[in-house]
Design an enzyme around this catalytic site. Structure first.
Site, short mmCIF file in Angstrom:
data_model
loop_
_atom_site.label_atom_id
_atom_site.label_comp_id
_atom_site.label_asym_id
_atom_site.label_seq_id
_atom_site.Cartn_x
_atom_site.Cartn_y
_atom_site.Cartn_z
N TYR A 52 -6.25 -7.76 -13.08
CA TYR A 52 -4.95 -8.00 -12.63
C TYR A 52 -4.22 -8.85 -13.70
O TYR A 52 -4.57 -9.97 -14.13
CB TYR A 52 -4.88 -8.65 -11.27
CG TYR A 52 -5.59 -7.74 -10.10
CD1 TYR A 52 -5.78 -6.28 -10.29
CD2 TYR A 52 -5.81 -8.21 -8.96
CE1 TYR A 52 -6.27 -5.72 -9.44
CE2 TYR A 52 -6.23 -7.44 -8.14
CZ TYR A 52 -6.52 -5.99 -8.10
OH TYR A 52 -7.00 -5.31 -7.02
N SER A 215 -3.93 -0.67 -0.13
CA SER A 215 -2.95 0.57 -0.28
C SER A 215 -2.70 0.92 1.31
O SER A 215 -2.81 2.23 1.39
CB SER A 215 -3.19 1.60 -1.14
OG SER A 215 -3.03 1.30 -2.54
N GLY A 270 -0.15 -6.41 -0.81
CA GLY A 270 0.18 -7.01 -2.21
C GLY A 270 1.36 -7.28 -2.14
O GLY A 270 1.95 -7.42 -3.27
N THR A 271 2.39 -7.15 -1.20
CA THR A 271 3.72 -7.65 -1.35
C THR A 271 3.83 -9.02 -2.00
O THR A 271 3.10 -9.89 -1.58
CB THR A 271 4.69 -7.52 -0.02
OG1 THR A 271 6.12 -7.88 -0.23
CG2 THR A 271 3.78 -8.42 1.13
N ARG A 276 8.88 -9.92 3.72
CA ARG A 276 7.97 -8.77 4.28
C ARG A 276 6.70 -9.19 4.57
O ARG A 276 6.14 -8.54 5.56
CB ARG A 276 8.23 -7.93 2.95
CG ARG A 276 7.20 -6.82 3.19
CD ARG A 276 7.39 -5.64 1.87
NE ARG A 276 6.47 -4.79 2.20
CZ ARG A 276 6.40 -3.60 3.03
NH1 ARG A 276 7.19 -3.67 4.01
NH2 ARG A 276 5.62 -2.79 2.96
#
Length: 305
Positions: A52, A215, A270-271, A276
Site C-alpha cells: 500500500y 470493497s 477504506g474511506t 463518511r
C-alpha cells in the site's frame, strides 16, 4: 460497535475494520486525528499491506504511532505480504523479509495478524510453515490468515502450517456476492450456481475462519460504486427505502447487509473522509430481518430458484 471473535481464536476485534490503502495522501496530524475518530467509533483493527503506497502507508502510520506513546496498546494492526512486481511470492525468505519491513515501517514489535496476500500457485506449504513458525516463536506475529484463498488452497496450507488460519479477506458486497449465490442457486443451471470459490462461505463457517469483506461498495472488479449509480436503479430504490426506515445512509445499510450474515464477517472500509466513516459505522446498530436481507439481495439482480 460489536466485536467479533476472529476465527473463534479468542482474538477479538471490531466488526468494521479501517482499511489503510488510501492514507498515503494524509499528513501525520490528519491521520492521527483520523485514528482517534475511528477509535471513538469503536474500530480497533487497522488493515495494512506492504504494497500500500509502496510501503508509505505503513511508514506514515508508524509516524503516528511514534508520536503517540501508548497508542499501539489501544489498537490492533494486521498487514499482508506476498504481492511483488508481476508475481506472488510465498517463499520463506520473502515472508520473513516482508514482515521485518512492515514492522520497521510501522515502528512496532509485532503484528496482531499477518495475511498472505493472494494465492501463490508456486506455494510450498512446508516453506510457509517454517516462516510462520519463525514469526510466531519470535513474537513478531500473533495470528495468521490469508486473502482471496479458496477452500482447497487453505486446506493445502493447513496441511503443513501449525498455526490456525483465522481470517480470509474476500471481495464481498451486495453486488459481488457469488459466494452466497452459488449456495442459494445450487442444483440449478442458473449462472449464479457457478461456484468460483470452492464453497468458501460454508467452508469458512465449518473451519472457524472469519471472512473479512473488502470493497463493500464496489461492483465487478473495481468497476465502480453501486450506491447512487444509475446502472442499478432497482437496487438503489430498495436501499433508499430501507435506509430511510432504519434512519441510516445507503452506505451504512450496504455494510449492515454484510454484517447481518450469520457467518459473522468483518467489513473493511477504506474511506479517509471522517464524516463518511462515522456514517458507515452506524451500520453496527442496524438490524435487518430475513425479508429485508433477501429483498436487497433480489434487488441487486440475484434470483431465487
Amino acid at each position: 460497535m460489536r466485536k467479533i471473535n476472529i476465527g473463534k481464536s479468542g482474538f477479538e476485534a471490531s466488526e468494521i475494520v479501517l482499511g489503510c490503502m488510501r492514507i498515503n495522501k494524509m499528513t501525520v496530524e490528519e491521520l492521527s486525528n483520523y485514528v482517534d475518530v475511528a477509535l471513538g467509533e469503536g474500530i480497533t483493527l487497522f488493515d495494512h499491506a506492504d504494497i500500500y503506497g509502496g510501503g508509505y502507508c505503513e511508514e506514515l502510520f508508524g509516524k503516528v504511532l511514534a508520536s503517540r506513546p501508548g497508542l499501539r496498546d489501544k489498537i490492533q494492526i494486521q498487514s499482508k505480504c506476498a504481492i511483488r512486481q508481476g508475481y506472488y511470492d510465498f517463499s520463506k525468505e520473502h515472508i520473513l523479509k516482508s514482515v521485518d519491513g512492515s514492522l520497521k515501517r510501522l515502528g512496532t514489535d509485532y503484528l496482531d495478524i499477518l495475511l498472505l496476500h493472494r494465492p501463490d500457485t508456486l506455494m510450498e506449504a512446508e516453506e510457509v510453515a517454517e516462516a510462520f513458525d519463525n514469526l510466531k516463536s519470535s513474537g513478531k506475529v500473533i495470528n495468521f490468515g490469508v486473502s482471496n484463498f479458496n477452500s482447497m488452497q487453505i486446506e493445502l496450507l493447513k496441511s503443513c502450517v501449525n498455526q490456525p488460519i483465522i481470517a480470509n479477506q474476500m471481495q464481498f458486497s451486495i453486488m459481488h456476492c457469488g459466494m452466497v449465490s452459488s449456495g442459494i442457486q445450487v442444483n440449478t443451471l442458473f449462472e449464479g450456481s457457478i461456484d468460483h470459490d470452492g464453497s468458501i462461505l460454508e467452508y469458512s463457517r465449518l473451519k472457524n475462519i472469519t471472512i473479512q469483506a473488502w470493497s463493500p461498495f464496489q461492483y465487478g472488479f473495481f468497476e465502480g460504486i453501486f450506491i447512487d449509480n444509475d446502472k442499478f436503479p432497482d437496487l438503489n430504490k430498495v436501499l433508499d427505502r430501507i435506509a430511510k426506515e432504519k434512519n441510516v445512509s445507503k452506505s451504512a445499510l450496504a455494510v449492515a447487509w454484510i454484517l447481518r450474515h450469520p457467518a459473522k464477517m468483518q467489513t473493511i472500509v477504506g474511506t479517509t473522509n471522517i464524516d463518511r466513516l462515522k456514517d458507515i459505522c452506524t451500520a453496527s446498530k442496524v438490524d435487518l430481518s430475513r425479508a429485508e436481507w433477501y429483498e436487497i439481495y433480489r434487488a441487486a439482480g440475484n434470483r431465487l430458484p
